[in-house]
Design an enzyme around this catalytic site. Structure first.
Site, PDB file in Angstrom:
ATOM      1  N   CYS A 197       0.819  -1.223   0.000  1.00 45.15           N
ATOM      2  CA  CYS A 197       0.000   0.000   0.000  1.00 45.15           C
ATOM      3  C   CYS A 197       0.849   1.268   0.000  1.00 45.15           C
ATOM      4  O   CYS A 197       0.369   2.340  -0.379  1.00 45.15           O
ATOM      5  CB  CYS A 197      -0.947   0.003   1.185  1.00 45.15           C
ATOM      6  N   HIS A 222      -3.282   7.618   1.551  1.00 45.90           N
ATOM      7  CA  HIS A 222      -3.684   6.264   1.158  1.00 45.90           C
ATOM      8  C   HIS A 222      -5.081   6.027   1.715  1.00 45.90           C
ATOM      9  O   HIS A 222      -5.383   6.416   2.841  1.00 45.90           O
ATOM     10  CB  HIS A 222      -2.692   5.250   1.733  1.00 45.90           C
ATOM     11  N   ASN A 278     -10.043   0.125  -0.684  1.00 42.21           N
ATOM     12  CA  ASN A 278      -8.590   0.189  -0.577  1.00 42.21           C
ATOM     13  C   ASN A 278      -7.990  -0.413  -1.853  1.00 42.21           C
ATOM     14  O   ASN A 278      -8.076  -1.623  -2.067  1.00 42.21           O
ATOM     15  CB  ASN A 278      -8.148  -0.593   0.663  1.00 42.21           C
TER      16      ASN A 278
HETATM   17  O1  UT7 Z   1      -3.885  -0.631   3.198  1.00 43.90           O
HETATM   18  C1  UT7 Z   1      -3.129  -1.405   4.044  1.00 43.90           C
HETATM   19  C2  UT7 Z   1      -3.365  -1.007   5.386  1.00 43.90           C
HETATM   20  N1  UT7 Z   1      -4.623  -1.524   5.855  1.00 43.90           N
HETATM   21  C3  UT7 Z   1      -5.155  -0.966   6.888  1.00 43.90           C
HETATM   22  O2  UT7 Z   1      -4.615  -0.005   7.354  1.00 43.90           O
HETATM   23  C4  UT7 Z   1      -6.383  -1.580   7.470  1.00 43.90           C
HETATM   24  C5  UT7 Z   1      -6.367  -1.348   8.928  1.00 43.90           C
HETATM   25  N2  UT7 Z   1      -7.494  -1.909   9.647  1.00 43.90           N
HETATM   26  C6  UT7 Z   1      -8.777  -1.522   9.478  1.00 43.90           C
HETATM   27  O3  UT7 Z   1      -9.080  -0.733   8.619  1.00 43.90           O
HETATM   28  C7  UT7 Z   1      -9.791  -2.022  10.483  1.00 43.90           C
HETATM   29  O4  UT7 Z   1      -9.121  -2.690  11.523  1.00 43.90           O
HETATM   30  C8  UT7 Z   1     -10.843  -2.980   9.868  1.00 43.90           C
HETATM   31  C9  UT7 Z   1     -11.798  -2.202   8.975  1.00 43.90           C
HETATM   32  C10 UT7 Z   1     -10.142  -4.064   9.078  1.00 43.90           C
HETATM   33  C11 UT7 Z   1     -11.668  -3.632  10.967  1.00 43.90           C
HETATM   34  O5  UT7 Z   1     -12.224  -2.660  11.829  1.00 43.90           O
HETATM   35  P1  UT7 Z   1     -12.091  -2.820  13.428  1.00 43.90           P
HETATM   36  O6  UT7 Z   1     -12.880  -1.733  14.024  1.00 43.90           O
HETATM   37  O7  UT7 Z   1     -10.624  -2.867  13.730  1.00 43.90           O
HETATM   38  O8  UT7 Z   1     -12.811  -4.184  13.700  1.00 43.90           O
HETATM   39  P2  UT7 Z   1     -12.231  -5.531  14.341  1.00 43.90           P
HETATM   40  O9  UT7 Z   1     -11.251  -6.161  13.421  1.00 43.90           O
HETATM   41  O10 UT7 Z   1     -11.797  -5.248  15.739  1.00 43.90           O
HETATM   42  O11 UT7 Z   1     -13.524  -6.412  14.373  1.00 43.90           O
HETATM   43  C12 UT7 Z   1     -14.645  -6.060  15.174  1.00 43.90           C
HETATM   44  C13 UT7 Z   1     -15.714  -7.134  15.001  1.00 43.90           C
HETATM   45  C14 UT7 Z   1     -15.195  -8.545  15.162  1.00 43.90           C
HETATM   46  O12 UT7 Z   1     -16.166  -9.288  15.820  1.00 43.90           O
HETATM   47  P3  UT7 Z   1     -16.016  -9.620  17.389  1.00 43.90           P
HETATM   48  O13 UT7 Z   1     -14.755 -10.414  17.506  1.00 43.90           O
HETATM   49  O14 UT7 Z   1     -15.960  -8.298  18.075  1.00 43.90           O
HETATM   50  O15 UT7 Z   1     -17.258 -10.398  17.678  1.00 43.90           O
HETATM   51  C15 UT7 Z   1     -15.087  -9.057  13.751  1.00 43.90           C
HETATM   52  O16 UT7 Z   1     -15.224 -10.451  13.643  1.00 43.90           O
HETATM   53  O17 UT7 Z   1     -16.248  -7.061  13.680  1.00 43.90           O
HETATM   54  C16 UT7 Z   1     -16.246  -8.357  13.092  1.00 43.90           C
HETATM   55  N3  UT7 Z   1     -16.128  -8.234  11.646  1.00 43.90           N
HETATM   56  C17 UT7 Z   1     -17.173  -8.038  10.844  1.00 43.90           C
HETATM   57  N4  UT7 Z   1     -18.496  -7.935  11.096  1.00 43.90           N
HETATM   58  C18 UT7 Z   1     -19.319  -7.725  10.048  1.00 43.90           C
HETATM   59  C19 UT7 Z   1     -14.997  -8.248  10.899  1.00 43.90           C
HETATM   60  N5  UT7 Z   1     -15.300  -8.059   9.610  1.00 43.90           N
HETATM   61  C20 UT7 Z   1     -16.649  -7.928   9.544  1.00 43.90           C
HETATM   62  C21 UT7 Z   1     -17.559  -7.711   8.492  1.00 43.90           C
HETATM   63  N6  UT7 Z   1     -18.878  -7.603   8.794  1.00 43.90           N
HETATM   64  N7  UT7 Z   1     -17.158  -7.561   7.205  1.00 43.90           N
END
Ligand code: UT7
Length: 324
Positions: A114, A251, A281
């Site tokens: 990225c 980005h 992304n």
């Molecule tokens: O370009 C390269 C760099 N990439 C990045 O910088 C990405 C960085 N990370 C992010 O953008 C965020 O961490 C995400 C968008 C990937 C995720 O957001 P988050 O607020 O960090 O969520 P999380 O990973 O802590 O997940 C929260 C909950 C989890 O459930 P539990 O364990 O709390 O029950 C996940 O399983 O959301 C769940 N979850 C989803 N729920 C519905 C994960 N993906 C999904 C989904 N739909 N698509």
């Protein structure tokens, strides 16, 4: 007097197929609401079957050349940032060279995921300042849809395909921070973070192209500090401060990372180019796409001071300060 790498053209290309969040509700335990609130993404473009990264890159390059008002015969070389090449080799760069009908010059790829476009811009800048080339095409192009695990809701809803391109030209400047062109850059990587974002396949491991794996939350926690840090370092190199920035062109991984970085820099969101809602992304393509959209929408104007920053797999991160 000193040389500066000045942008003389910009363009982009997005594949025709637009996929709204609601598409994923049909096959995954997810909702449009979750995707929008957690990432800011509303839709993304996916390449058609048979449409490759070089196909997208060629279209973006043609748009940038047209915008610059020059032909491919006036380009000395091509630098493509991508992590999703058509083939393991040859480079996407040489495929673009062929696609543009060029029988001269050089072409190669840069791979920093990225952060790839920041690395490519910095490489191109060095080549222009050293006299290796007079005019370069710098392209970010990706087909991340090809490396998605469609059963993994935590990654496959986040990425998209596209390409953006700049024409960069060596021009004389005064040597101070009022010059147009690339004024400063800052590059970083730390291989200890490999597990945070990687593809679980490759030529010398299992001979497969693999699928993207990401510890999104852990990466999220790294992102804002590292992005604001690299922005500060690059600005400081040229004697500028956060407040001098007219536009952050970041980005586009997640609106919350974009907002957090802008907040940390003390820059209001109305001075940030945001395309994540429409593109998702697109890895190395996201910054040149955002630049192109920022210019065509009339926001970015000649003379504006831009700050671009990115972080991704590696981890690799960095920033470029550029006067448009
Ligand atoms: O370009 C390269 C760099 N990439 C990045 O910088 C990405 C960085 N990370 C992010 O953008 C965020 O961490 C995400 C968008 C990937 C995720 O957001 P988050 O607020 O960090 O969520 P999380 O990973 O802590 O997940 C929260 C909950 C989890 O459930 P539990 O364990 O709390 O029950 C996940 O399983 O959301 C769940 N979850 C989803 N729920 C519905 C994960 N993906 C999904 C989904 N739909 N698509």
């Amino acid at each position: 007097m000193s040389k500066r790498a000045v942008v003389t053209g910009v363009g982009h290309y997005l594949p025709d197929r637009v996929v709204p969040n609601s598409e994923f509700e049909k096959t995954l335990d997810t909702t449009d609401e979750w995707i929008k609130t957690r990432s800011g993404i509303e839709r993304r473009h996916f390449a058609a079957e048979g449409q490759t990264t070089s196909d997208l890159a060629i279209r973006a390059a043609q748009a940038a050349l047209e915008n610059a008002g020059i032909g491919a015969d006036q380009i000395d070389g091509i630098v493509v940032a991508t992590s999703t090449p058509d083939l393991t080799f040859p480079s996407v760069g040489t495929m673009v060279q062929r696609g543009l009908g060029m029988e001269h010059g050089f072409a190669f790829d840069v791979q920093a995921v990225c952060a790839g476009f920041i690395y490519a811009l910095t490489t191109a800048n060095s080549m222009l300042l050293s006299g290796q080339a007079q005019r370069l095409l710098v392209i970010g192009a990706e087909t991340f849809s090809r490396i998605m695990d469609w059963t993994d809701r935590s990654t496959c809803v986040l990425f998209g395909d596209g390409a953006g391109a700049l024409v960069l030209e060596a021009q004389d400047g005064k040597g101070d921070n009022t010059d147009r062109g690339i004024l400063a850059a800052d590059l970083n990587s730390d291989g200890r973070y490999r597990e945070m974002l990687f593809v679980d396949g490759g030529v010398s491991t299992n001979g497969e192209s693999g699928k993207l794996r990401m510890q999104g939350n852990a990466l999220f926690r790294q992102a804002v500090d590292k992005l604001a840090g690299t922005a500060f370092t690059a600005l400081k190199k040229i004697g500028l401060e956060d407040d001098d920035v007219d536009w952050i062109v970041p980005h586009q991984a997640n609106i919350r990372i974009i907002q957090g970085t802008a907040r940390k820099m003390g820059i209001p969101m109305d001075r940030v180019i945001v395309t994540v809602q429409d593109h998702g992304n697109t890895s190395a393509a996201s910054i040149p796409l955002a630049l192109s959209v920022g210019v065509s929408s009339g926001k970015i104007k000649r003379g504006d001071l831009l700050l671009s920053e990115a972080i991704g797999g590696g981890l690799a991160w960095g920033s470029v300060v550029l006067r448009w």
